[in-house]
Design a protein around this motif. Structure first.
Motif, PDB file in Angstrom:
ATOM      1  N   HIS A  81       0.854  -1.179   0.000  1.00 51.65           N
ATOM      2  CA  HIS A  81       0.000   0.000   0.000  1.00 51.65           C
ATOM      3  C   HIS A  81       0.893   1.233   0.000  1.00 51.65           C
ATOM      4  O   HIS A  81       1.729   1.395   0.890  1.00 51.65           O
ATOM      5  CB  HIS A  81      -0.918   0.033   1.219  1.00 51.65           C
ATOM      6  N   GLY A  82       0.716   2.092  -1.004  1.00 49.10           N
ATOM      7  CA  GLY A  82       1.569   3.260  -1.105  1.00 49.10           C
ATOM      8  C   GLY A  82       3.022   2.846  -1.203  1.00 49.10           C
ATOM      9  O   GLY A  82       3.382   1.928  -1.952  1.00 49.10           O
ATOM     10  N   PRO A  83       3.900   3.470  -0.404  1.00 48.87           N
ATOM     11  CA  PRO A  83       5.327   3.102  -0.450  1.00 48.87           C
ATOM     12  C   PRO A  83       5.654   1.839   0.324  1.00 48.87           C
ATOM     13  O   PRO A  83       6.780   1.351   0.264  1.00 48.87           O
ATOM     14  CB  PRO A  83       6.008   4.318   0.194  1.00 48.87           C
ATOM     15  N   LEU A  84       4.678   1.299   1.057  1.00 47.67           N
ATOM     16  CA  LEU A  84       4.939   0.142   1.918  1.00 47.67           C
ATOM     17  C   LEU A  84       4.727  -1.175   1.183  1.00 47.67           C
ATOM     18  O   LEU A  84       3.775  -1.339   0.427  1.00 47.67           O
ATOM     19  CB  LEU A  84       4.013   0.170   3.136  1.00 47.67           C
ATOM     20  N   LYS A  85       5.624  -2.105   1.468  1.00 42.01           N
ATOM     21  CA  LYS A  85       5.487  -3.461   0.960  1.00 42.01           C
ATOM     22  C   LYS A  85       5.845  -4.410   2.090  1.00 42.01           C
ATOM     23  O   LYS A  85       6.960  -4.373   2.628  1.00 42.01           O
ATOM     24  CB  LYS A  85       6.412  -3.693  -0.236  1.00 42.01           C
TER      25      LYS A  85
ATOM     26  N   ALA B  53      10.776   5.722   9.053  1.00 40.89           N
ATOM     27  CA  ALA B  53      11.013   5.357   7.653  1.00 40.89           C
ATOM     28  C   ALA B  53      10.457   6.407   6.699  1.00 40.89           C
ATOM     29  O   ALA B  53      10.370   6.178   5.499  1.00 40.89           O
ATOM     30  CB  ALA B  53      10.385   3.998   7.356  1.00 40.89           C
ATOM     31  N   LYS B  54      10.055   7.552   7.288  1.00 39.68           N
ATOM     32  CA  LYS B  54       9.514   8.675   6.507  1.00 39.68           C
ATOM     33  C   LYS B  54       8.224   8.316   5.777  1.00 39.68           C
ATOM     34  O   LYS B  54       7.975   8.772   4.655  1.00 39.68           O
ATOM     35  CB  LYS B  54      10.567   9.203   5.527  1.00 39.68           C
ATOM     36  N   VAL B  55       7.417   7.471   6.448  1.00 37.55           N
ATOM     37  CA  VAL B  55       6.085   7.147   5.945  1.00 37.55           C
ATOM     38  C   VAL B  55       5.078   7.897   6.806  1.00 37.55           C
ATOM     39  O   VAL B  55       5.122   7.819   8.029  1.00 37.55           O
ATOM     40  CB  VAL B  55       5.806   5.633   6.032  1.00 37.55           C
ATOM     41  N   SER B  56       4.191   8.658   6.176  1.00 39.62           N
ATOM     42  CA  SER B  56       3.198   9.403   6.943  1.00 39.62           C
ATOM     43  C   SER B  56       2.333   8.437   7.733  1.00 39.62           C
ATOM     44  O   SER B  56       1.989   7.354   7.261  1.00 39.62           O
ATOM     45  CB  SER B  56       2.322  10.248   6.015  1.00 39.62           C
ATOM     46  N   ASP B  57       1.995   8.818   8.962  1.00 37.87           N
ATOM     47  CA  ASP B  57       1.240   7.948   9.864  1.00 37.87           C
ATOM     48  C   ASP B  57      -0.181   7.731   9.332  1.00 37.87           C
ATOM     49  O   ASP B  57      -0.992   8.651   9.316  1.00 37.87           O
ATOM     50  CB  ASP B  57       1.187   8.590  11.247  1.00 37.87           C
ATOM     51  N   PRO B  58      -0.509   6.495   8.901  1.00 37.11           N
ATOM     52  CA  PRO B  58      -1.837   6.233   8.341  1.00 37.11           C
ATOM     53  C   PRO B  58      -2.841   5.753   9.378  1.00 37.11           C
ATOM     54  O   PRO B  58      -3.993   5.496   9.055  1.00 37.11           O
ATOM     55  CB  PRO B  58      -1.558   5.126   7.327  1.00 37.11           C
ATOM     56  N   ILE B  59      -2.407   5.611  10.639  1.00 34.33           N
ATOM     57  CA  ILE B  59      -3.265   5.011  11.668  1.00 34.33           C
ATOM     58  C   ILE B  59      -4.012   6.110  12.411  1.00 34.33           C
ATOM     59  O   ILE B  59      -3.415   6.982  13.026  1.00 34.33           O
ATOM     60  CB  ILE B  59      -2.431   4.174  12.650  1.00 34.33           C
TER      61      ILE B  59
ATOM     62  N   ARG C  83       9.286  -3.061   3.690  1.00 35.66           N
ATOM     63  CA  ARG C  83      10.081  -2.069   2.974  1.00 35.66           C
ATOM     64  C   ARG C  83       9.239  -0.827   2.712  1.00 35.66           C
ATOM     65  O   ARG C  83       8.029  -0.925   2.483  1.00 35.66           O
ATOM     66  CB  ARG C  83      10.612  -2.624   1.646  1.00 35.66           C
ATOM     67  N   ALA C  84       9.887   0.314   2.730  1.00 36.76           N
ATOM     68  CA  ALA C  84       9.250   1.591   2.383  1.00 36.76           C
ATOM     69  C   ALA C  84      10.077   2.231   1.283  1.00 36.76           C
ATOM     70  O   ALA C  84      11.243   2.583   1.510  1.00 36.76           O
ATOM     71  CB  ALA C  84       9.176   2.511   3.596  1.00 36.76           C
ATOM     72  N   GLY C  85       9.490   2.335   0.092  1.00 40.57           N
ATOM     73  CA  GLY C  85      10.238   2.878  -1.033  1.00 40.57           C
ATOM     74  C   GLY C  85      11.470   2.064  -1.354  1.00 40.57           C
ATOM     75  O   GLY C  85      12.478   2.602  -1.823  1.00 40.57           O
TER      76      GLY C  85
END
Length: 228
Positions: free
Chosen positions: A135-139, A209-215, A148-150
């Motif tokens: 989802h988005g940059p996350l795998k 990991a520079k992923v915006s908080d989706p929670i 992984r992020a990006g």
């Protein structure tokens, strides 16, 4: 039936560390889970697969809390699954255990059946073939047990890994704390507020990991993992 279940749960071949080491307990545990390696703290250096550590609250030369903090600071054990063995099941003791870096706690005295139950109930939730969530940059790759992020690895402890997998499978839906505990096979011994600690750790891992908080927290209901 029992033999088949034991073989399935041991597909990840964990190393189980006992602190302090108890030869009789280790022998009993080896009979219950033949494929597991069971040893003292020194056996960490030889471990090649997942690590499970069961640490007594009181140790001969230090406290279990201190040892837990040290292990979390070591690269080899930073992502290990750590259980503190506690004698008193009270809120303050549980809070201190989690704050020290433990993933969970077990009520003492420690037994081989209690350890086997913890290992075997969680092992089926670890790596699973042909199951990649993105989802988005996350795998999230269950087979490789990696996030992984990006394209860059995101260090994550077992509970946070399982939480993220559950969220990715249930995006845009309110999930209660009790539902999250059930997804992680936490059982009735896990306090619902413990989920808040796990969520906090997952958020910090994603932000680092520079992923915006989706929670998103939904007051009195639980949490939502937003797609956008």
């Amino acid at each position: 039936m029992k033999r088949a279940q034991t073989g399935a749960c041991m597909s990840d071949r964990p190393t189980i560390i006992l602190a302090p080491f108890d030869a009789d307990l280790a022998s009993d545990l080896a009979r219950r889970i033949p494929a597991a390696r069971v040893g003292p703290l020194d056996a960490i250096a030889e471990a090649t697969g997942p690590l499970w550590l069961f640490i007594d609250w009181l140790l001969p030369e230090s406290s279990g809390l201190e040892l837990c903090r040290r292990l979390r600071a070591e690269p080899r054990t930073a992502d290990a699954r750590i259980f503190l063995v506690i004698e008193d099941d009270d809120r303050e003791t549980r809070r201190r255990a989690l704050k020290a870096g433990a993933d969970d706690y077990v009520l003492g005295p420690l037994t081989a059946s209690a350890i086997a139950a913890r290992v075997c109930e969680a092992a089926p939730l670890l790596p699973r073939a042909d199951n990649v969530l993105a989802h988005g940059p996350l795998k999230l790759d269950r087979e490789a047990y990696q996030v992984r992020a990006g394209g860059s690895p995101v260090p994550m402890r077992p509970n946070e890994f399982l939480l993220l997998a559950f969220f990715l499978e249930n995006r845009d839906r309110v999930v209660s704390r009790r539902e999250l505990i059930g997804a992680l096979k936490g059982g009735d011994q896990v306090d619902e507020r413990t989920v808040d600690v796990w969520i906090g750790r997952l958020r910090r891992a994603l932000v680092s990991a520079k992923v915006s908080d989706p929670i998103r927290t939904v007051r009195q209901l639980g949490y939502v993992y937003d797609s956008f």
